[in-house]
Scaffold this active site. Structure first.
Site, PDB file in Angstrom:
ATOM      1  N   HIS A 139       1.178  13.889   6.336  1.00 48.14           N
ATOM      2  CA  HIS A 139       2.764  13.516   5.513  1.00 48.14           C
ATOM      3  C   HIS A 139       3.605  14.286   4.725  1.00 48.14           C
ATOM      4  O   HIS A 139       2.377  15.373   5.073  1.00 48.14           O
ATOM      5  CB  HIS A 139       2.588  12.001   5.413  1.00 48.14           C
ATOM      6  CG  HIS A 139       3.752  11.563   4.995  1.00 48.14           C
ATOM      7  ND1 HIS A 139       4.419  11.948   4.020  1.00 48.14           N
ATOM      8  CD2 HIS A 139       4.484  10.054   5.616  1.00 48.14           C
ATOM      9  CE1 HIS A 139       5.288  10.796   3.932  1.00 48.14           C
ATOM     10  NE2 HIS A 139       6.049  10.429   4.990  1.00 48.14           N
ATOM     11  N   ASP A 216      -5.139  11.473   0.901  1.00 53.18           N
ATOM     12  CA  ASP A 216      -3.751  10.638   0.949  1.00 53.18           C
ATOM     13  C   ASP A 216      -3.766   9.435   1.950  1.00 53.18           C
ATOM     14  O   ASP A 216      -4.673   9.421   2.511  1.00 53.18           O
ATOM     15  CB  ASP A 216      -2.785  11.542   2.142  1.00 53.18           C
ATOM     16  CG  ASP A 216      -1.805  10.874   2.301  1.00 53.18           C
ATOM     17  OD1 ASP A 216      -2.095   9.447   2.683  1.00 53.18           O
ATOM     18  OD2 ASP A 216      -0.815  10.947   2.698  1.00 53.18           O
ATOM     19  N   GLN A 219      -2.606   5.216   4.394  1.00 54.77           N
ATOM     20  CA  GLN A 219      -2.145   4.611   5.879  1.00 54.77           C
ATOM     21  C   GLN A 219      -3.125   4.285   5.826  1.00 54.77           C
ATOM     22  O   GLN A 219      -3.221   2.657   6.678  1.00 54.77           O
ATOM     23  CB  GLN A 219      -1.831   5.178   7.382  1.00 54.77           C
ATOM     24  CG  GLN A 219      -0.448   5.877   7.420  1.00 54.77           C
ATOM     25  CD  GLN A 219       0.528   4.785   7.435  1.00 54.77           C
ATOM     26  OE1 GLN A 219       0.092   3.469   7.845  1.00 54.77           O
ATOM     27  NE2 GLN A 219       1.529   5.320   7.546  1.00 54.77           N
ATOM     28  N   LYS A 242       2.742  -0.648   1.155  1.00 52.35           N
ATOM     29  CA  LYS A 242       1.859  -0.554   2.750  1.00 52.35           C
ATOM     30  C   LYS A 242       1.195  -1.691   2.511  1.00 52.35           C
ATOM     31  O   LYS A 242       0.617  -1.995   3.988  1.00 52.35           O
ATOM     32  CB  LYS A 242       1.540   0.382   2.908  1.00 52.35           C
ATOM     33  CG  LYS A 242       3.284   1.815   3.401  1.00 52.35           C
ATOM     34  CD  LYS A 242       2.611   3.227   3.952  1.00 52.35           C
ATOM     35  CE  LYS A 242       3.082   4.138   3.706  1.00 52.35           C
ATOM     36  NZ  LYS A 242       4.710   4.206   4.101  1.00 52.35           N
ATOM     37  N   CYS A 382       8.380  11.885   9.489  1.00 48.91           N
ATOM     38  CA  CYS A 382       8.014  12.505   8.029  1.00 48.91           C
ATOM     39  C   CYS A 382       6.590  13.479   8.114  1.00 48.91           C
ATOM     40  O   CYS A 382       6.168  13.576   7.387  1.00 48.91           O
ATOM     41  CB  CYS A 382       8.045  11.660   6.810  1.00 48.91           C
ATOM     42  SG  CYS A 382       9.407  10.888   6.539  1.00 48.91           S
TER      43      CYS A 382
HETATM   44  N1  C6P Z   1       4.576   6.817   5.587  1.00 46.54           N
HETATM   45  C1  C6P Z   1       5.942   6.178   7.674  1.00 46.54           C
HETATM   46  O1  C6P Z   1       7.150   4.777   8.096  1.00 46.54           O
HETATM   47  P1  C6P Z   1       4.929   6.382   0.174  1.00 46.54           P
HETATM   48  O2  C6P Z   1       6.754   6.529   0.473  1.00 46.54           O
HETATM   49  O3  C6P Z   1       5.114   7.700  -1.223  1.00 46.54           O
HETATM   50  O4  C6P Z   1       4.853   4.898   0.078  1.00 46.54           O
HETATM   51  O5  C6P Z   1       4.414   7.020   0.859  1.00 46.54           O
HETATM   52  C2  C6P Z   1       4.069   8.669   1.082  1.00 46.54           C
HETATM   53  C3  C6P Z   1       3.070   8.295   3.020  1.00 46.54           C
HETATM   54  C4  C6P Z   1       2.338   9.527   2.711  1.00 46.54           C
HETATM   55  N2  C6P Z   1       1.385  10.036   3.176  1.00 46.54           N
HETATM   56  C5  C6P Z   1       1.189   8.548   4.776  1.00 46.54           C
HETATM   57  C6  C6P Z   1       0.672   9.204   5.361  1.00 46.54           C
HETATM   58  C7  C6P Z   1       2.472   7.962   4.873  1.00 46.54           C
HETATM   59  O6  C6P Z   1       2.517   7.847   5.730  1.00 46.54           O
HETATM   60  C8  C6P Z   1       3.466   8.034   4.100  1.00 46.54           C
HETATM   61  C9  C6P Z   1       4.415   6.880   3.891  1.00 46.54           C
HETATM   62  C10 C6P Z   1       5.807   5.583   6.197  1.00 46.54           C
HETATM   63  O7  C6P Z   1       4.856   6.530   8.412  1.00 46.54           O
HETATM   64  C11 C6P Z   1       7.162   6.112   5.566  1.00 46.54           C
HETATM   65  S1  C6P Z   1       7.765   8.223   5.739  1.00 46.54           S
END
Ligand code: C6P
Length: 425
Positions: A139, A216, A219, A242, A382
């Site tokens: 991501h 990371d 997910q 999430k 993203c």
């Molecule tokens: N992915 C998706 O729809 P934040 O926005 O900081 O809470 O998380 C960012 C992020 C980082 N790593 C991974 C693997 C992610 O999936 C995400 C967020 C969402 O897939 C929003 S783009």
């Protein structure tokens, strides 16, 4: 802590580990509504999950009954808010398998947690010619900070490619991770492919070369048990929103000695011990990394989310989602030509299922499904380099969580069949 946010006991079938879906769905007030005249089918939890009543009530309770700044006041409300805020930290420490609470840093989300590492650890430790290893399935949150850091420091950015089945291709891992590698940054679970990556195996290779590993967990943490000691990582980042919690709260976990050696990332109140015009000393962990007034109410409400997950049992959540994912892959495969991305075996993946239709653009899929009350995500998620490596411009993604079951999969597949009729393909 006040007790009126206590959740009703949730039910899980002991034989199958399956969650009593109707019961869970009733805990999420937002799901009890019609969208464009249809029952809301929420399949976008990988973007953000919905919140159970206990989380909403915890937030309301804080603002109604004990809103105050923390770690500063000596009055009753401030003490209650401080205790509740720190109780979430304790809870997170337990959730991660029993780490030290001072190793848990609250951030605004995964993005800020990774940026914290890039700016603080990265600025200090990455030198010209050093290597940073990422993967092709990151991501942007675990990609852009490393691209920028590598450019700034004249470091070398290397990447682990993916196979056509959507796994990391570790064939040449020993050539990619070398004695020059300082950090390997890898997603624990892909938000596009759903792939669960072999983080422990990667830490074994990295360890032999003296490199650190950042995972990371945005997910993974919401959907599977995470034991930091077993994973063997040095940094782990995830987001509350999430995993049934509020937005604006994330966690960076890092080994204590690393946090102690790292300079603060944001400067201001709370993160200092002594300040004069020529000398400043830093506060102890975790406060050194939590400058300013944090997102108090939302951090407090995050504990209610973790309580809810604990009551369901993370192993049960994983079993429930594997069953839905298996069913979703099976049903989606019935649609001729529909391409499912990522591993097809549910034990190797999470419940975010991306797919493409040969004749209908993912944005049109998303718009059509929305007209039927079904919320999915469509786009590059993203993860532009990954989407490019897959030879796509975008995908449609349905992602499942505790409040979904096979009925939601059926609604999705029936709507996709109707969509094909509508578009005449
Ligand atoms: N992915 C998706 O729809 P934040 O926005 O900081 O809470 O998380 C960012 C992020 C980082 N790593 C991974 C693997 C992610 O999936 C995400 C967020 C969402 O897939 C929003 S783009």
């Amino acid at each position: 802590m006040r007790s009126d946010t206590k959740n009703n006991p949730v039910t899980v079938d002991v034989k199958t580990g399956r969650i009593d879906y109707e019961r869970i769905r009733a805990d999420f007030p937002i799901l009890d509504q019609q969208i464009h005249g249809n029952r809301l089918v929420y399949l976008d939890s990988a973007a953000t999950s919905q919140k159970p009543r206990t989380v909403i009530n915890a937030l309301l309770d804080y603002y109604r009954k004990y809103n105050a700044n923390i770690h500063r006041g000596i009055h009753a409300l401030a003490e209650e808010a401080t205790a509740a805020y720190e109780a979430t930290r304790q809870k997170v420490a337990g959730f991660l398998g029993g780490v030290a609470p001072e190793e848990v840093i609250f951030t605004s989300g995964t993005t800020e947690a990774i940026n914290l590492v890039a700016y603080s650890w990265g600025e200090k430790n990455i030198k010209e010619g050093d290597e940073i290893v990422i993967t092709e399935m990151e991501h942007h949150a675990n990609l852009v900070p490393w691209v920028i850091l590598a450019q700034k420091k004249k470091a070398v950015l290397k990447r682990i490619p993916i196979t056509i089945c959507g796994h990391l291709d570790l064939t040449h891992i020993e050539d990619i991770i070398t004695d020059r590698t300082r950090l390997v940054a890898v997603t624990h679970m892909s938000n596009v492919l759903g792939t669960i990556n072999p983080v422990f195996e990667i830490t074994q290779v990295a360890g032999r070369h003296g490199a650190l590993v950042l995972a990371d967990g945005a997910q993974a943490a919401p959907h599977m048990p995470v034991d930091i000691k077993q994973l063997n990582v040095d940094f782990y980042a995830f987001s509350a929103h999430k995993m049934l919690g509020p937005t604006g709260v994330g966690v960076l976990w890092a080994k204590k000695h690393l946090l102690e050696e790292m300079p603060p990332f944001i400067m201001g109140g709370e993160m200092i011990r002594e300040v004069s015009f020529d000398r400043i000393t830093w506060n102890d962990l975790p406060h050194k990394f939590e400058a300013g007034t944090p997102n108090i109410g939302n951090v407090i409400a995050f504990k209610a989310a973790l309580d809810y997950i604990e009551e369901l049992g993370m192993d049960n959540i994983r079993l429930h989602e594997m069953a839905i994912t298996r069913y979703a892959i099976q049903r989606l495969s019935e649609l001729e030509g529909l391409e499912i991305q990522g591993p097809l075996e549910p034990t190797q993946r999470g419940a975010a299922v991306s797919f493409t239709d040969p004749k209908i653009h993912p944005h049109d899929i998303g718009t059509f499904l929305d007209s039927k009350g079904i919320a999915i995500r469509a786009g590059h998620h993203c993860a532009q380099p990954l989407i490019r490596a897959m030879g796509k411009v975008a995908t449609a993604r349905a992602s499942f969580y505790v409040y979904n079951d096979e009925k939601d999969v059926d609604a999705l597949v029936e709507a996709l069949i109707e969509m094909r009729r509508y578009f005449g393909v």
